[in-house]
Scaffold this motif. Structure first.
Motif, PDB file in Angstrom:
ATOM      1  N   LYS A 259      -5.747   6.396   0.825  1.00  0.00           N
ATOM      2  CA  LYS A 259      -4.901   5.218   0.941  1.00  0.00           C
ATOM      3  C   LYS A 259      -5.254   4.228  -0.167  1.00  0.00           C
ATOM      4  O   LYS A 259      -6.430   3.998  -0.456  1.00  0.00           O
ATOM      5  CB  LYS A 259      -5.077   4.556   2.314  1.00  0.00           C
ATOM      6  CG  LYS A 259      -4.560   5.404   3.474  1.00  0.00           C
ATOM      7  CD  LYS A 259      -4.767   4.686   4.798  1.00  0.00           C
ATOM      8  CE  LYS A 259      -4.117   5.457   5.949  1.00  0.00           C
ATOM      9  NZ  LYS A 259      -4.729   6.778   6.147  1.00  0.00           N
TER      10      LYS A 259
ATOM     11  N   GLY B 220       0.787  -1.219   0.000  1.00  0.00           N
ATOM     12  CA  GLY B 220       0.000   0.000   0.000  1.00  0.00           C
ATOM     13  C   GLY B 220       0.819   1.269   0.000  1.00  0.00           C
ATOM     14  O   GLY B 220       2.018   1.267   0.291  1.00  0.00           O
TER      15      GLY B 220
ATOM     16  N   LEU C 179       1.512   0.139   5.665  1.00  0.00           N
ATOM     17  CA  LEU C 179       0.769   1.229   5.025  1.00  0.00           C
ATOM     18  C   LEU C 179       0.707   2.361   6.044  1.00  0.00           C
ATOM     19  O   LEU C 179      -0.296   2.568   6.718  1.00  0.00           O
ATOM     20  CB  LEU C 179      -0.630   0.765   4.604  1.00  0.00           C
ATOM     21  CG  LEU C 179      -1.547   1.803   3.945  1.00  0.00           C
ATOM     22  CD1 LEU C 179      -0.862   2.456   2.754  1.00  0.00           C
ATOM     23  CD2 LEU C 179      -2.872   1.175   3.528  1.00  0.00           C
TER      24      LEU C 179
END
Length: 296
Positions: free
Chosen positions: A57, A50, A264
């Protein structure tokens, strides 16, 4: 009979999960995992990585098709614990997986496994439309399984496996920049261990020490994750030690394996393996075989 029945009607389905903790805290935090819903009966997502653009995101992952028996690289935005606006960003009509993301100087780079094409290509993500721009070919006429890049001591280190002994041998190459030729490490394979060799996600740093996730394939492929601490990483030598393992989460109980973990920001992405029943799986196999006959 039981084994033949499972082979006929069951398949491996991977799911993508998100935990509300940093990757280095995942093991001890025991944070609840949000598993993104998959509405498809014949495809699934795995190998999630990610990145964040402004306040959004995104996840890049392998979308594997049971019908075509190969993976493509997809991207989707995370919104209210769901994946939206999914689209395919890379498909070479051969199997693709493990879209590893590397961020440098505010640029987002991507490499992915494409061993059936026997090459390894470096891409940059276009931030305006989330498309991929090919930068260069890192390897040609050579496969690279689960390629992973880190920068350390002003050099770029590329961890990968080869199709032969992919679950137990780790290879290493290095370069002075992402645009230079990668040189094979003199000690390749730098590690031979079915418990902790094959790459399994994003390396991370704690107290100036590098930790490298790897796959534990001792019992079966995709069983669990091993976290290794790198002790030596230079042009002449390599050494790491096993620190701890990450087993499949307790919920849901039918998840039997994990093989990718990545960061992430302050969140952690993982994937989970389930055995799923599909009544028309034999029909998919027949369709695939008929297609091969027509093509040939």
């Amino acid at each position: 009979m039981k084994a033949r029945f499972k082979k006929l009607f069951y398949f491996d389905e991977w799911s993508i999960g998100l935990a509300n903790c940093k990757i280095e805290d995942f093991q001890k935090n025991k944070s609840p995992i949000t598993w993104f819903k998959n509405n498809s009966k014949t495809s699934c997502g795995a190998d999630p990585f990610g990145f964040q653009l402004e306040d959004k995101k995104y996840i890049i992952f392998e979308e594997y098709s049971q019908i075509f028996k190969r993976g493509r690289i997809a991207i989707a935005e995370i919104f209210n614990n769901t994946l939206i606006n999914k689209k395919i960003i890379l498909d070479n009509k051969k199997h693709l997986s493990y879209p590893f993301i590397f961020v440098e100087n505010d640029e987002i780079f991507l490499i992915c496994e494409s061993y059936k094409s026997k090459n390894l290509e470096l891409y940059k993500i276009n931030k305006s439309d989330l498309s991929l721009q090919k930068i260069r070919e890192i390897f040609s006429n050579q496969e690279a399984i689960d390629p992973t890049i880190i920068k350390f001591n002003q050099k770029y280190w590329l961890f990968y496996s080869k199709i032969e002994k992919s679950e137990e041998e780790l290879h290493l190459a290095y370069a002075n920049s992402l645009h230079d030729n990668f040189i094979q490490h003199p000690k390749n394979p730098v590690k031979s261990c079915k418990v902790s060799a094959r790459s399994g996600g994003t390396p991370f740093i704690v107290n100036n020490e590098i930790y490298r996730p790897a796959q534990n394939c001792q019992k079966f492929y995709g069983e669990k994750i091993t976290i290794n601490k790198i002790n030596i990483l230079n042009e002449c030598d390599f050494n790491e030690e096993i620190c701890y393992e990450i087993s499949p989460p307790n919920y849901p109980k039918n998840i039997i394996g994990i093989h990718t973990i990545s960061n992430l920001g302050d969140l952690t992405l993982i994937d989970g393996l389930q055995k799923k029943f599909l009544i028309y799986k034999p029909l998919i196999s027949i369709f695939r075989n008929l297609k091969k006959i027509v093509v040939n």
